[in-house]
Scaffold this motif. Structure first.
Motif, PDB file in Angstrom:
ATOM      1  N   GLU A  69      53.285  73.760  81.254  1.00 58.86           N
ATOM      2  CA  GLU A  69      53.671  74.292  80.134  1.00 58.86           C
ATOM      3  C   GLU A  69      52.896  75.556  79.748  1.00 58.86           C
ATOM      4  O   GLU A  69      53.415  76.571  79.042  1.00 58.86           O
ATOM      5  CB  GLU A  69      53.357  73.008  78.895  1.00 58.86           C
ATOM      6  CG  GLU A  69      53.487  73.693  77.396  1.00 58.86           C
ATOM      7  CD  GLU A  69      55.116  73.764  77.081  1.00 58.86           C
ATOM      8  OE1 GLU A  69      55.381  74.465  76.366  1.00 58.86           O
ATOM      9  OE2 GLU A  69      56.020  73.024  77.717  1.00 58.86           O
ATOM     10  N   LEU A  70      51.782  75.574  80.286  1.00 65.06           N
ATOM     11  CA  LEU A  70      50.948  76.879  79.986  1.00 65.06           C
ATOM     12  C   LEU A  70      51.185  77.925  80.960  1.00 65.06           C
ATOM     13  O   LEU A  70      50.594  79.034  80.811  1.00 65.06           O
ATOM     14  CB  LEU A  70      49.565  76.534  80.056  1.00 65.06           C
ATOM     15  CG  LEU A  70      48.901  75.680  79.007  1.00 65.06           C
ATOM     16  CD1 LEU A  70      47.351  75.246  79.115  1.00 65.06           C
ATOM     17  CD2 LEU A  70      49.181  76.236  77.547  1.00 65.06           C
ATOM     18  N   ALA A  78      53.255  73.091  70.082  1.00 65.18           N
ATOM     19  CA  ALA A  78      54.689  73.243  70.062  1.00 65.18           C
ATOM     20  C   ALA A  78      55.468  72.108  70.864  1.00 65.18           C
ATOM     21  O   ALA A  78      56.583  71.480  70.455  1.00 65.18           O
ATOM     22  CB  ALA A  78      55.370  74.667  70.169  1.00 65.18           C
ATOM     23  N   ARG A  79      54.809  71.719  71.850  1.00 63.76           N
ATOM     24  CA  ARG A  79      55.451  70.698  72.767  1.00 63.76           C
ATOM     25  C   ARG A  79      55.135  69.371  72.349  1.00 63.76           C
ATOM     26  O   ARG A  79      55.934  68.558  72.416  1.00 63.76           O
ATOM     27  CB  ARG A  79      54.869  70.992  74.386  1.00 63.76           C
ATOM     28  CG  ARG A  79      55.031  69.884  75.313  1.00 63.76           C
ATOM     29  CD  ARG A  79      56.756  70.076  75.716  1.00 63.76           C
ATOM     30  NE  ARG A  79      56.748  69.019  76.767  1.00 63.76           N
ATOM     31  CZ  ARG A  79      56.689  68.939  78.127  1.00 63.76           C
ATOM     32  NH1 ARG A  79      56.018  70.085  78.474  1.00 63.76           N
ATOM     33  NH2 ARG A  79      57.046  68.379  78.893  1.00 63.76           N
ATOM     34  N   SER A  90      46.948  81.362  71.490  1.00 63.33           N
ATOM     35  CA  SER A  90      48.364  81.157  71.946  1.00 63.33           C
ATOM     36  C   SER A  90      48.832  80.353  72.898  1.00 63.33           C
ATOM     37  O   SER A  90      49.791  79.401  73.058  1.00 63.33           O
ATOM     38  CB  SER A  90      48.666  82.825  72.675  1.00 63.33           C
ATOM     39  OG  SER A  90      48.004  82.884  73.935  1.00 63.33           O
ATOM     40  N   HIS A  91      47.599  79.937  73.810  1.00 66.08           N
ATOM     41  CA  HIS A  91      48.134  78.722  74.774  1.00 66.08           C
ATOM     42  C   HIS A  91      47.890  77.479  74.018  1.00 66.08           C
ATOM     43  O   HIS A  91      48.837  76.528  74.328  1.00 66.08           O
ATOM     44  CB  HIS A  91      46.867  78.760  75.812  1.00 66.08           C
ATOM     45  CG  HIS A  91      46.920  79.612  77.013  1.00 66.08           C
ATOM     46  ND1 HIS A  91      48.108  79.683  77.901  1.00 66.08           N
ATOM     47  CD2 HIS A  91      46.121  80.809  77.250  1.00 66.08           C
ATOM     48  CE1 HIS A  91      47.981  80.731  78.566  1.00 66.08           C
ATOM     49  NE2 HIS A  91      46.647  81.344  78.534  1.00 66.08           N
ATOM     50  N   TYR A  92      46.851  77.386  72.974  1.00 66.34           N
ATOM     51  CA  TYR A  92      46.890  76.172  72.250  1.00 66.34           C
ATOM     52  C   TYR A  92      48.181  75.760  71.576  1.00 66.34           C
ATOM     53  O   TYR A  92      48.838  74.772  71.278  1.00 66.34           O
ATOM     54  CB  TYR A  92      45.632  76.277  71.568  1.00 66.34           C
ATOM     55  CG  TYR A  92      45.654  74.926  70.584  1.00 66.34           C
ATOM     56  CD1 TYR A  92      45.078  73.766  71.194  1.00 66.34           C
ATOM     57  CD2 TYR A  92      45.942  74.867  69.174  1.00 66.34           C
ATOM     58  CE1 TYR A  92      45.219  72.518  70.182  1.00 66.34           C
ATOM     59  CE2 TYR A  92      46.074  73.912  68.395  1.00 66.34           C
ATOM     60  CZ  TYR A  92      45.536  72.914  68.964  1.00 66.34           C
ATOM     61  OH  TYR A  92      45.522  71.347  68.166  1.00 66.34           O
ATOM     62  N   GLN A  93      48.674  76.955  71.076  1.00 70.22           N
ATOM     63  CA  GLN A  93      49.866  76.850  69.919  1.00 70.22           C
ATOM     64  C   GLN A  93      51.091  76.356  70.920  1.00 70.22           C
ATOM     65  O   GLN A  93      51.906  75.471  70.572  1.00 70.22           O
ATOM     66  CB  GLN A  93      50.239  77.941  69.378  1.00 70.22           C
ATOM     67  CG  GLN A  93      49.188  78.309  68.329  1.00 70.22           C
ATOM     68  CD  GLN A  93      48.839  77.404  67.285  1.00 70.22           C
ATOM     69  OE1 GLN A  93      48.025  77.125  66.748  1.00 70.22           O
ATOM     70  NE2 GLN A  93      50.175  76.574  66.892  1.00 70.22           N
ATOM     71  N   ARG A  94      51.286  76.705  72.194  1.00 65.75           N
ATOM     72  CA  ARG A  94      51.981  76.220  73.094  1.00 65.75           C
ATOM     73  C   ARG A  94      52.052  74.597  73.448  1.00 65.75           C
ATOM     74  O   ARG A  94      53.004  74.059  73.473  1.00 65.75           O
ATOM     75  CB  ARG A  94      52.262  76.869  74.313  1.00 65.75           C
ATOM     76  CG  ARG A  94      52.345  78.621  74.347  1.00 65.75           C
ATOM     77  CD  ARG A  94      52.268  79.059  75.600  1.00 65.75           C
ATOM     78  NE  ARG A  94      53.377  78.613  76.542  1.00 65.75           N
ATOM     79  CZ  ARG A  94      53.603  79.270  77.859  1.00 65.75           C
ATOM     80  NH1 ARG A  94      52.769  80.331  78.167  1.00 65.75           N
ATOM     81  NH2 ARG A  94      54.494  78.835  78.655  1.00 65.75           N
ATOM     82  N   LEU A  95      51.008  74.036  73.394  1.00 58.42           N
ATOM     83  CA  LEU A  95      50.637  72.794  73.731  1.00 58.42           C
ATOM     84  C   LEU A  95      51.073  72.120  72.242  1.00 58.42           C
ATOM     85  O   LEU A  95      51.784  70.820  72.268  1.00 58.42           O
ATOM     86  CB  LEU A  95      49.117  72.419  73.877  1.00 58.42           C
ATOM     87  CG  LEU A  95      48.608  72.992  75.263  1.00 58.42           C
ATOM     88  CD1 LEU A  95      47.116  72.461  75.300  1.00 58.42           C
ATOM     89  CD2 LEU A  95      49.553  72.267  76.273  1.00 58.42           C
TER      90      LEU A  95
END
Length: 547
Positions: free
Chosen positions: A44-45, A27-28, A20-25
């Motif tokens: 961001e995280l 997405a950004r 989930s943390h990686y997917q936020r990166l």
């Protein structure tokens, strides 16, 4: 006692939380290399800087991304997310094992020794994600051709022809294009291709400058065949060429390195890239089974422009055969920031003359030569008018050993005439960031010719942030309108774009400096080596003679 043990144990985030943390990166910053600070990633995280480092280390261990930090408060490092969807990674690992078996069954007479049908290349830096994007380096752009397929492609004669599409049908007014799709296509991960996946992939590209005139794209069935229909706001006879550009190839919408081209990616990390001939490719299957890049941590030397093809476990000295591109590779050029007006025309001409003087020591290098006659300009150094230069000038340039040597020579020349030249090297992967050009008076870039060469100038002018920020709005608008008019006539386009290039060179908007000479060296037994303008061999053609 338990608390002491916990402090000594290295903490590893749970995989589901890490995903989930990686997917936020992703997405950004998507899957394109970006210059960011550790603090920006932490924000961001939603984590502290210390825990952010732990997360990044865990992601790198799983080969989801690469991160190179820089020392100093606010220093920008290099973040590159390599996987679009980490949930697909385990499925792809299983597919790699299965496809290896399928490949061996597919061959009617496979070689007894698999290593005998493998070619190795030693490369000096990690290779970025092979995902179609405007922001790709020289090697990555070549690999897009090998891994991915597009609606159209360029044949050996330099003509755009159907690829994933079975045909390219244009309306009489050149404002509607229909692309009936091939049936029975298979992604490299073993999934059957659905037409809506190709639509999703195409829609990503349509948001880019090259397709600003595409008003809509629809998917419909035409006589039982899935067909993509593109509607345009203006006539464009060159659309098939735009779609054939490697950066506009169609990748799997959830897994960017999964493609439809002749080679599938089997391994990709910071130390190795391995390509395998795809058993499910819809075109002619390559005769070579495996292409393997071995990544060695070293700076490129003088001959970084040479690609060496080796047999497994062979040293570079064994590559004694030389192959050169048949077509012009393009040129490195100098451009002035005419939007800021920091240098007047007389000062620009004088700096051009000083660049000519600085260039003399560079031409002696084996991989550097003067630009071809059609792009050359009269020497300005012999009778150049001496003018007063500003006390300080800033120049940004794409980094390569040759451009660095030239910039240092120019720096000395301008210091002699009382001007302090600040030179700023810019990595090719960060070339697209707008803030790099805000305070530059001069830029040094390269115009890379592909096949056909004549589509490269338009691509550069449409996508280059440097050109856009250096060119006065009125002139940039006129140039854009002129390119639009050229696009209505495919037959006359090459000669007209040549005339535009000559005009830009004569007026000093673009000042060609030198040409890089690329070559391929290969060992005995590596056969049918043909070289693209940028110096990369066509993997579709080469084969290994085991006798």
């Amino acid at each position: 006692m338990m608390s002491v043990m916990n402090r000594d144990r290295k903490y590893t985030p749970k995989t589901s939380r890490l995903e989930s943390h990686y997917q936020r990166l992703v997405a950004r910053w998507q899957t394109t290399a970006a210059a960011v600070t550790l603090q920006e990633i932490a924000e961001e995280l939603g984590c502290c800087r210390r825990y952010t480092r732990v997360l990044l280390q865990s992601m790198m261990a799983r080969q989801w991304l690469s991160w190179t930090g820089q020392r100093g408060q606010g220093a920008r490092g290099r973040l590159h997310c390599r996987v679009k969807d980490v949930s697909m990674q385990e499925k792809e690992k299983i597919f790699l094992e299965v496809s290896a078996t399928l490949d061996s069954e597919y061959e009617s007479s496979p070689p007894e020794d698999v290593s005998s049908n493998r070619v190795c290349i030693r490369f000096y830096r990690p290779i970025d994600a092979i995902v179609p994007s405007d922001h790709t380096g020289r090697v990555e752009r070549h690999l897009l051709n090998m891994v991915h397929a597009g609606l159209t492609s360029i044949n050996d004669q330099g003509v755009a022809v159907p690829d994933v599409a079975m045909a390219a049908k244009k309306s009489q007014n050149l404002q509607t294009w229909r692309f009936p799709l091939r049936q029975g296509l298979t992604w490299h991960n073993g999934e059957p291709v659905h037409a809506d996946q190709l639509l999703q992939s195409l829609q990503i590209h349509l948001a880019r400058p090259a397709f600003s005139h595409v008003t809509s794209v629809e998917l419909e069935k035409d006589r039982g065949i899935d067909t993509l229909i593109l509607s345009l706001s203006r006539p464009d006879a060159m659309l098939a060429y735009r779609l054939a550009d490697p950066v506009h190839r169609l990748a799997h919408p959830q897994s960017g390195e999964t493609g439809l081209g002749p080679f599938a990616i089997r391994v990709h990390n910071d130390h190795q890239l391995q390509l395998e001939a795809s058993y499910c490719y819809h075109g002619t299957k390559p005769r070579i089974q495996t292409i393997e890049y071995s990544i060695e941590a070293r700076l490129p030397g003088r001959q970084w422009t040479a690609v060496v093809l080796l047999h497994p476990d062979e040293e570079p000295e064994g590559a004694t055969f030389q192959y050169l591109p048949k077509d012009d590779a393009g040129f490195v050029y100098l451009a002035f920031n005419n939007r800021s007006g920091s240098l007047n025309p007389s000062q620009q001409r004088f700096i051009q003359a000083l660049a000519g003087v600085a260039l003399r020591s560079l031409i002696g290098r084996e991989n550097v030569s003067p630009v071809s006659e059609q792009w050359s300009v009269p020497a300005l150094s012999e009778n150049a008018e001496v003018v007063l230069l500003p006390p300080a000038v800033t120049l940004g340039y794409f980094w390569a050993p040759e451009t660095e040597a030239l910039m240092k020579n120019l720096q000395r020349q301008m210091r002699y005439w009382g001007c302090k030249l600040t030179i700023r090297p810019i990595d090719a992967n960060l070339w697209f960031l707008p803030e790099k050009w805000d305070d530059c008076d001069i830029g040094v870039s390269d115009l890379r010719f592909q096949t056909p060469w004549w589509f490269a100038p338009e691509t550069r002018f449409c996508h280059s942030v440097m050109i856009r920020q250096f060119t006065p709005p009125t002139f940039y608008s006129r140039l854009s309108q002129l390119l639009i008019r050229l696009g209505r006539d495919e037959a006359r386009y090459p000669e007209r774009i040549r005339r535009i290039m000559r005009l830009l060179i004569r007026t000093g908007c673009v000042s060609p400096l030198f040409t890089l000479k690329f070559e391929v060296r290969a060992s005995k037994g590596i056969c049918d080596v043909t070289v693209f303008p940028q110096g990369w061999p066509d993997f579709n053609r080469i084969w290994v003679d085991v006798n």
